[in-house]
Design a protein around this motif. Structure first.
Motif, PDB file in Angstrom:
ATOM      1  N   LEU A 277       2.796  -2.881 -11.578  1.00  0.00           N
ATOM      2  CA  LEU A 277       2.230  -3.038 -10.326  1.00  0.00           C
ATOM      3  C   LEU A 277       1.452  -4.566 -10.299  1.00  0.00           C
TER       4      LEU A 277
ATOM      5  N   ASP B  98       0.773  -1.032  -0.115  1.00  0.00           N
ATOM      6  CA  ASP B  98       0.180   0.099  -0.010  1.00  0.00           C
ATOM      7  C   ASP B  98       0.960   1.403   0.205  1.00  0.00           C
TER       8      ASP B  98
ATOM      9  N   TRP C  17      -6.739  -0.792  -6.919  1.00  0.00           N
ATOM     10  CA  TRP C  17      -5.834   0.097  -7.369  1.00  0.00           C
ATOM     11  C   TRP C  17      -5.693  -0.241  -8.831  1.00  0.00           C
TER      12      TRP C  17
ATOM     13  N   PHE D 275       3.858   4.157  -7.704  1.00  0.00           N
ATOM     14  CA  PHE D 275       3.094   3.683  -8.627  1.00  0.00           C
ATOM     15  C   PHE D 275       2.278   4.852  -9.264  1.00  0.00           C
TER      16      PHE D 275
ATOM     17  N   ILE E 285       2.225   1.648  -3.606  1.00  0.00           N
ATOM     18  CA  ILE E 285       1.242   2.015  -4.326  1.00  0.00           C
ATOM     19  C   ILE E 285       1.219   3.697  -4.263  1.00  0.00           C
ATOM     20  N   GLU E 286       0.913   4.110  -3.014  1.00  0.00           N
ATOM     21  CA  GLU E 286       0.572   5.562  -2.943  1.00  0.00           C
ATOM     22  C   GLU E 286       1.892   6.342  -3.219  1.00  0.00           C
TER      23      GLU E 286
ATOM     24  N   GLY F 159      -4.381  -3.665  -3.571  1.00  0.00           N
ATOM     25  CA  GLY F 159      -3.700  -3.777  -4.942  1.00  0.00           C
ATOM     26  C   GLY F 159      -4.495  -3.849  -5.849  1.00  0.00           C
TER      27      GLY F 159
END
Length: 528
Positions: free
Chosen positions: A445, A415, A482, A422, A418-419, A479
């Motif tokens: 990802l 997480d 997202w 990505f 991702i934040e 994930g």
């Protein structure tokens, strides 16, 4: 005014267009690429909260259309109606979220704007009549010079130009050379990518020449009549380029949409019409006293064995057939990720199938199925968000993630990555209009999360430490959320299916997600 109406009134505007497709025959994969690229950017801008107006349509006048209609035995109007409808159908088949579809044969919507543009140019003193003898390429609907030819033939169409001698109106494009150059160099008019900017600047360095802006009506009656001179028909480019303002009501009584949305934020075009959009169109706008568009995105061709895919050459791939065989989402994927956003790309059906199996069936589809199956089996489909400490305790093994250097010593949970990695990279690629790169980031990802499954093996971990397995599976579900969010502009139907599997809305706020309620599904992309 209600709060919703107030928000809409305050929303930032975004107007984007494709080029308008020439209807001498059915649409091919090259135009499909253009409208899909435009659709991704329109959907992305809407997700950013902007009020978007997305225009596409058809260019229906000129000698090439008249001759194509004659070959079919149809009156030109019926030929245009039939073929224009095919382009509208393609947009619907590929799930294109256009707001407007303009046809240049529309006497009520298009003619007034095209003729008003002509009158503005004439009032400025930028139109004059003279006799002219030159080489005319029917494929381009343009006069060309000897230096444009290879062995006496048009490079793009492989045809020998016709020698035409006639009296036409000419537009004083040469007058605007320096002003157009200044606009491009200063960034007032952005041309992307840089190679196309350099190409048009090189042309401007040579100096623009005045261009023919009409043809005798006795030779071409299918078109917009020249205001005040019915013996002349507006030349197809002078007519066609005006669609970007006529569609907004330019030339109509109120011009409401025109006042609201012009200038265009983005024109998306193919490289073969760069000169018309980055030189002729700006010249027309400057003469008419109208603002220039803000940006022009120029994409390459789809080639077959190194040749441009072209209706004239007859080596086209039919997007309708591909969509029927493999699904519209698979066609969108191939056009966006497997082909460059800026350069040429080669197509074969074999490459298409290989990409489908590797990236849609085995990649995205397999990942979603694995996570779905594990959460249904081990947590009855409902996975609740663990405490922050539990989530932080299941980081990614960064030595196996190629987005980081191996000497990186800190480990981060998915997480966090991702934040902080990505999403910023995705947003940067979108701003750069590099849709292929944006797609690569999404699949990186997916690759990271696939590796995460291999590292933790939640199907084994659940028997030893169910709470740790819960944290791993939550990270995978988060994930997946997202992935769907980032995919939404690219593969909108697929994103909706993933949100449905997760049991959440696509506009859910990530920080407020507390539980995912998974559902059975048949699989996103069955292997071919």
């Amino acid at each position: 005014m209600t709060s919703q109406k107030a928000k809409k009134a305050m929303a930032e505007k975004f107007y984007l267009t494709t080029s308008i497709a020439y209807i001498n025959s059915s649409p091919h994969l090259g135009f499909a690429k253009e409208i899909v690229m435009a659709d991704v950017l329109a959907r992305h801008q809407r997700l950013l909260g902007k009020e978007v107006y997305f225009l596409t349509g058809t260019d229906e006048h000129g000698a090439k259309i008249s001759r194509a209609a004659e070959k079919t035995g149809l009156p030109v109007e019926k030929f245009a109606d039939r073929n224009a409808e095919k382009f509208r159908e393609l947009a619907e088949v590929l799930n294109i979220s256009f707001d407007d579809f303009i046809r240049t044969s529309d006497k009520k919507r298009h003619f007034p704007g095209a003729q008003k543009m002509w009158r503005r140019l004439s009032e400025k003193g930028d139109l004059y009549k003279k006799s002219y003898r030159g080489l005319y390429c029917v494929g381009h609907e343009a006069f060309v010079t000897e230096k444009d030819l290879l062995d006496g033939k048009c490079v793009d169409h492989g045809q020998t130009p016709e020698i035409i001698e006639e009296e036409n109106y000419f537009f004083k494009l040469s007058v605007y050379t320096e002003r157009i150059k200044e606009a491009i160099v200063s960034g007032e008019l952005v041309i992307a990518p840089a190679s196309r900017k350099n190409e048009i600047l090189s042309l401007l360095e040579e100096g623009l020449e005045d261009i023919s802006f009409s043809r005798p009506a006795r030779d071409i009656s299918w078109g917009v009549p020249v205001p005040g001179d019915p013996e002349q028909t507006m030349y197809v480019w002078g007519d066609a380029l005006a669609n970007y303002v006529s569609a907004l009501g330019y030339g109509q009584e109120k011009e409401t949409l025109f006042k609201k949305f012009w200038p265009a934020d983005l024109h998306i075009i193919g490289k073969d019409i760069l000169r018309f959009h980055a030189a002729v169109w700006p010249g027309m706008l400057l003469s008419a006293g109208l603002p220039l568009p803000k940006k022009i995105l120029v994409h390459g061709f789809i080639t077959v064995n190194g040749q441009k895919m072209s209706k004239t050459l007859g080596n086209v791939a039919d997007p309708f057939v591909l969509a029927e065989k493999y699904g519209a989402e698979a066609v969108r994927y191939y056009l966006l990720r497997e082909l460059s956003s800026f350069g040429d790309g080669d197509f074969t059906e074999e490459k298409f199938k290989e990409s489908y199996n590797a990236n849609l069936a085995n990649g995205l589809g397999n990942f979603v199925s694995r996570v779905n199956k594990m959460i249904l089996q081990y947590f009855d489909g409902a996975i609740e968000k663990p405490a922050p400490a539990a989530l932080a305790a299941v980081p990614v093994n960064l030595e196996e993630v190629f987005i980081f250097k191996k000497e990186t010593v800190e480990y981060f949970p998915p997480d966090y990555l991702i934040e902080n990695f990505f999403i910023p990279e995705y947003q940067k690629a979108m701003r750069e209009l590099d849709l292929q790169k944006t797609g690569d980031i999404i699949w990186r990802l997916i690759g990271m999360l696939d590796g995460y499954i291999q590292d933790y093996e939640p199907f084994k971990l659940v028997k030893k430490d169910k709470e740790k397995a819960r944290a791993v599976l939550w990270q995978l579900a988060f994930g997946m959320f997202w992935i769907a969010r980032l995919l939404a502009p690219f593969l909108p139907s697929t994103a909706e299916k993933i949100f449905s599997i997760l049991g959440v809305s696509g506009d859910a706020k990530p920080e407020k997600l507390k539980i995912f309620r998974f559902k059975e599904h048949k699989g996103l992309f069955p292997r071919l």
